[in-house]
Design an enzyme around this catalytic site. Structure first.
Site, short mmCIF file in Angstrom:
data_model
loop_
_atom_site.label_atom_id
_atom_site.label_comp_id
_atom_site.label_asym_id
_atom_site.label_seq_id
_atom_site.Cartn_x
_atom_site.Cartn_y
_atom_site.Cartn_z
N ASP A 160 1.97 -7.76 -2.24
CA ASP A 160 0.61 -7.95 -1.69
C ASP A 160 0.32 -6.82 -0.71
O ASP A 160 0.89 -5.73 -0.84
CB ASP A 160 0.52 -9.33 -1.03
CG ASP A 160 -0.86 -9.96 -1.18
OD1 ASP A 160 -1.83 -9.36 -0.69
OD2 ASP A 160 -0.97 -11.03 -1.80
N HIS A 234 -5.04 -10.00 3.60
CA HIS A 234 -4.77 -10.73 2.36
C HIS A 234 -3.30 -11.12 2.24
O HIS A 234 -2.96 -12.26 1.90
CB HIS A 234 -5.21 -9.85 1.19
CG HIS A 234 -5.21 -10.52 -0.15
ND1 HIS A 234 -4.11 -10.53 -0.98
CD2 HIS A 234 -6.19 -11.18 -0.81
CE1 HIS A 234 -4.43 -11.16 -2.10
NE2 HIS A 234 -5.67 -11.57 -2.03
N SER A 596 -6.38 -15.90 -5.62
CA SER A 596 -5.36 -15.33 -4.71
C SER A 596 -4.76 -16.41 -3.82
O SER A 596 -3.60 -16.32 -3.42
CB SER A 596 -5.98 -14.27 -3.80
OG SER A 596 -6.01 -13.02 -4.40
#
Length: 815
Positions: A160, A234, A596
């Site tokens: 990620d 994220h 996600s």
């Protein structure tokens, strides 16, 4: 000269201007598959679902041998300085990534010993109440020793955007001490500024991969960070969803929105940063990260990443360097959860295709944040806003941003967006509710609700209202936390009611300038969530099936997505410098949506299953999650999915397996599934070999294994689902189940299907001892050709209470 230009100039010195990154696969087995035969090097292959012993001298020697061969072919073909090798891939695939010209790539393609040459392509991010919604604190964590043992000694790897290691969700102090981890050998990079390690006893590995991004001229160290530091939020968010500490107070703007927790709060975190703030990432970097993660010994991989578009050089969705590397990961016993994609609600929008991957769709859970605006005429307008109310029993004057400009010259700044307090008249705004317009700038991210809040606060407003006057299909409105009263009116008809009331109540002179503001209103309390029994529902954005086997979008004989998990409005950790969501810049937590967010829910729950059943294969874990999932919502009705109506409004329709796969995850049931549908490396190869359109040569390029056609048809792959994309006449498929319970159990088998296809099962019942496996068959016959898929299910009901269910999808064709 800016940094991007400096990088480009440096890259020009290294190679020609037209150079690009290519991923090259070579003849010869990678470490995971090498069975011996090369002079002086003994076998390193592992059995299916077995980890690589990276401490073995045999592995080290063979790894060096492969890397020398990679260097040798480049050195023999090209002059030094005319190319740059970025990575050697040795563990899961045998190959390398290099920055070369298209002419050099063509030379490599023709060179002896080269299997395939693929031009690198981009990937993108597929952007806490859920533990309670999923029943973890009461039904699952106690079986593993409580939340302080849930996920103990399981390592989840995250490919990620990195991690913010200073967040309390990842702290290891003031916690029950962690024991040593013998099976994980990952490295910990240091922060280049502080020289401190990114790891603690919770974060056990932290590395970054950016060679392809640098070669492409996309990497900017000032904002992308040449370290595992999260550059956009994220990565921290996904890691916290799966494995964040339990009971972390979720505070923002002086309010506490509850306690945050990961699915497996005692699991360890291993960070493999390969995604970056502005451009996403490159497959060459992602493959290197996965290769390293499996080498290091992770148990679970969480991938909230998908390709921007199909690689033009590959014919099939299942065979490319990315999916082939993940096949190697699964062979090494690593469970892989990948986000399905955010292209919904349209069909064939999945970005995760292969049978060895668990593809996760996104659900809306039972929590909604709603609010209301009460007008002076008594009308109550529904909206959303995570904010406190205005003072009770009091109405405030409403003033539109366009009516309180300092002068007309500021209109070029889109003043109705309320992004710039300096263009508005504080005397007219102070103590009143400011009305702002939700323009296209909010959709593209150049305007944010966070800045509206800052503007209203700076001007001393009592609150703000954001009004949506027109909306494009697919526009996603999420509530944003605010320190002051605020509401977003998303229903255009309600917005019109507000505008009409404001215009009628506001008197103007002949030039249009306001003489007196007489419109009034008050904002309700939006801090407390409303719990809905209609949950879960499939989120509008969640990618849909059918699955495709090639880039002509021909249907595959494999159901995708696999499973549904919460992915809408998920609270989790954020990093203060995170920019992925403009409304959460500088914050410690964020409330965001996407598949996600769904994938790490499954990664964390898979860690709990693996903790209880450490010897289970990735396929066994996937089967347990899928066969115990539910297709019923909290109100006892069949699952529904968000979809567009004919008028492009969002509505609810009956959901199908193309929306949710097997159903919504049920963690407590997954710990004790009764039966599993197991599969290993040879089964995956059998699926590939029997899929029409995939050549044996192409399969051998990636697997170094000749085809075995014993499976006869891809629908016979032992998945916990059945998909037949071209059913003509009658077809029989087989499935093999294994009893993983501790006692003998008799199962009755039943099946049902929509009327256009008849379905039968054989035998109708079977008894299995613990550890025993039995095969059953499912026969489908076309009754009528409707031109659309028929849906059904096979149920296996155990005499000791186990319930196993697999979805069936089939499309009937004429002979």
């Amino acid at each position: 000269m800016d940094i991007g230009l400096r990088i480009f100039v440096v890259s020009m010195l290294l190679v020609t201007v037209t150079a690009e990154v290519y991923i090259v696969t070579m003849e010869g087995d990678p470490i995971i598959s090498y069975k011996g035969g090369e002079n002086g090097f003994e076998a390193t292959a592992v059995e299916s679902d077995e980890k690589i012993d990276t401490s073995s001298e045999l592995v080290t020697l063979y790894a060096r041998h492969l890397e020398r061969k990679h260097d040798m072919i480049l050195g023999m073909l090209f002059e030094e300085g005319s190319y740059k090798k970025l990575y050697s891939y040795k563990h899961l695939i045998n190959g390398f990534a290099a920055h070369v010209s298209p002419e050099q790539a063509e030379t490599l393609r023709r060179a002896p010993g080269v299997r395939s040459v693929d031009k690198d392509w981009k990937v993108r991010r597929l952007t806490t109440h859920t533990p309670e919604f999923l029943g973890l604190p009461t039904d699952v964590w106690p079986t593993g020793g409580g939340f302080d043992r849930a996920g103990e000694d399981i390592v989840i790897g995250f490919v990620d955007s990195g991690i913010y290691p200073h967040h309390p969700s990842f702290a290891s102090h003031h916690r029950l001490p962690y024991g040593p981890l013998h099976h994980y050998k990952g490295k910990c990079e240091e922060d280049p500024h502080t020289k401190k390690s990114f790891c603690n006893r919770k974060i056990v590995g932290a590395q970054h991969f950016a060679e392809a991004a640098k070669a492409a001229g996309a990497f900017n160290p000032d904002i992308d960070y040449a370290s595992p530091m999260d550059g956009d939020g994220h990565g921290s968010h996904t890691a916290a969803i799966a494995a964040g500490n339990n009971g972390i107070p979720l505070r923002m703007h002086g309010y506490e929105f509850g306690k945050a927790s990961g699915m497996a709060p005692r699991a360890r975190i291993a960070v493999y940063k390969a995604l970056y703030r502005l451009f996403g990432g490159f497959v060459a970097d992602v493959v290197a990260a996965i290769d390293q993660a499996v080498h290091d010994g992770v148990d679970i991989l969480s991938l909230s990443v998908g390709p921007n578009s199909p690689p033009t050089t590959t014919k099939t969705t299942f065979l490319n360097p990315f999916d082939a590397t993940l096949l190697g990961a699964v062979k090494a016993g690593v469970f892989v959860a990948q986000a399905a994609g955010n292209g919904g609600p349209f069909p064939k929008t999945l970005v995760s295709y292969s049978p060895w991957i668990t593809t996760v769709a996104a659900a809306i859970d039972d929590r909604r944040y709603k609010n209301h605006l009460t007008l002076g005429n008594g009308k109550m307008l529904a909206g959303m806003g995570l904010s406190p109310p205005t003072r009770p029993h009091r109405l405030y004057t409403l003033v539109s941003a366009n009516d309180v400009l300092l002068d007309s010259s500021v209109s070029k700044y889109n003043p109705s967006d309320c992004q710039r307090p300096e263009v508005l008249n504080k005397k007219l705004v102070e103590g009143n509710i400011l009305l702002c317009g939700y323009s296209f700038n909010f959709v593209v991210g150049t305007a944010s609700i966070k800045k509206v809040v800052a503007t209203a606060k700076h001007l001393g407003a009592a609150g703000f209202v954001l009004v949506v006057e027109n909306v494009s299909p697919g526009t996603k409105f999420d509530p944003v936390p605010s320190a002051i009263p605020g509401i977003l009116i998303t229903d255009v008809s309600k917005s019109m009611d507000l505008i009409d009331y404001y215009n009628v109540s506001t008197s103007r002179d002949w030039t249009g300038r306001v003489k007196s503001f007489k419109a009034e209103g008050s904002i309700g309390d939006g801090l407390a969530p409303v719990l809905h029994k209609s949950a879960p529902q499939v989120a509008l954005f969640s990618a849909r099936g059918p699955n495709t086997k090639d880039f002509s979008f021909q249907d595959a004989d494999l159901l995708k997505p696999d499973i549904l998990a919460p992915g809408y409005l998920i609270w989790a950790a954020w990093c203060p410098n995170g920019t992925d969501e403009p409304n959460y810049v500088g914050e410690g937590f964020a409330l965001i949506s996407g598949t996600s967010m769904a994938a790490p829910h499954i990664a964390g729950i898979a860690a709990l299953v693996k903790q209880k059943h450490p010897q289970w294969s990735p396929a066994a874990i996937k089967s347990a999650l899928m066969t115990t999932s539910t297709v019923i919502d909290r109100a006892g009705r069949l699952l529904q999915a968000q979809q567009y109506s004919d008028t492009e409004a969002v509505t609810l329709v009956k959901a199908t397996p193309f929306d949710y796969g097997s159903g919504h995850v049920n963690p407590s049931a997954a710990l004790d599934p009764g039966l599993i549908f197991d599969a290993g490396y040879e089964d995956y190869l059998g699926f590939l070999c029997t899929t029409p359109g995939i050549s044996a040569h192409e399969i051998r390029n990636y697997s170094n294994t000749p085809c075995n056609y014993d499976m006869k048809h891809p629908s016979n792959f032992n998945a916990p689902s059945i998909a037949v994309s071209h059913l003509v006449g009658t077809q029989t498929v087989t499935r093999r189940v294994t009893n993983v319970a501790e006692v003998e159990e008799t199962y009755t088998i039943t099946a049902r299907m929509q009327p256009s296809i008849a379905i039968e099962v054989n035998p109708p019942a079977m008894t299995l001892r613990p550890g025993a496996s039995r095969t059953f068959s499912v026969t489908m016959t076309v009754r009528s050709v409707s031109g659309v898929y028929s849906f059904g299910e096979v149920k296996l009901k155990g005499s000791r209470g186990h319930k196993v269910r697999i979805p069936v999808v089939a499309l009937g064709h004429r002979r």
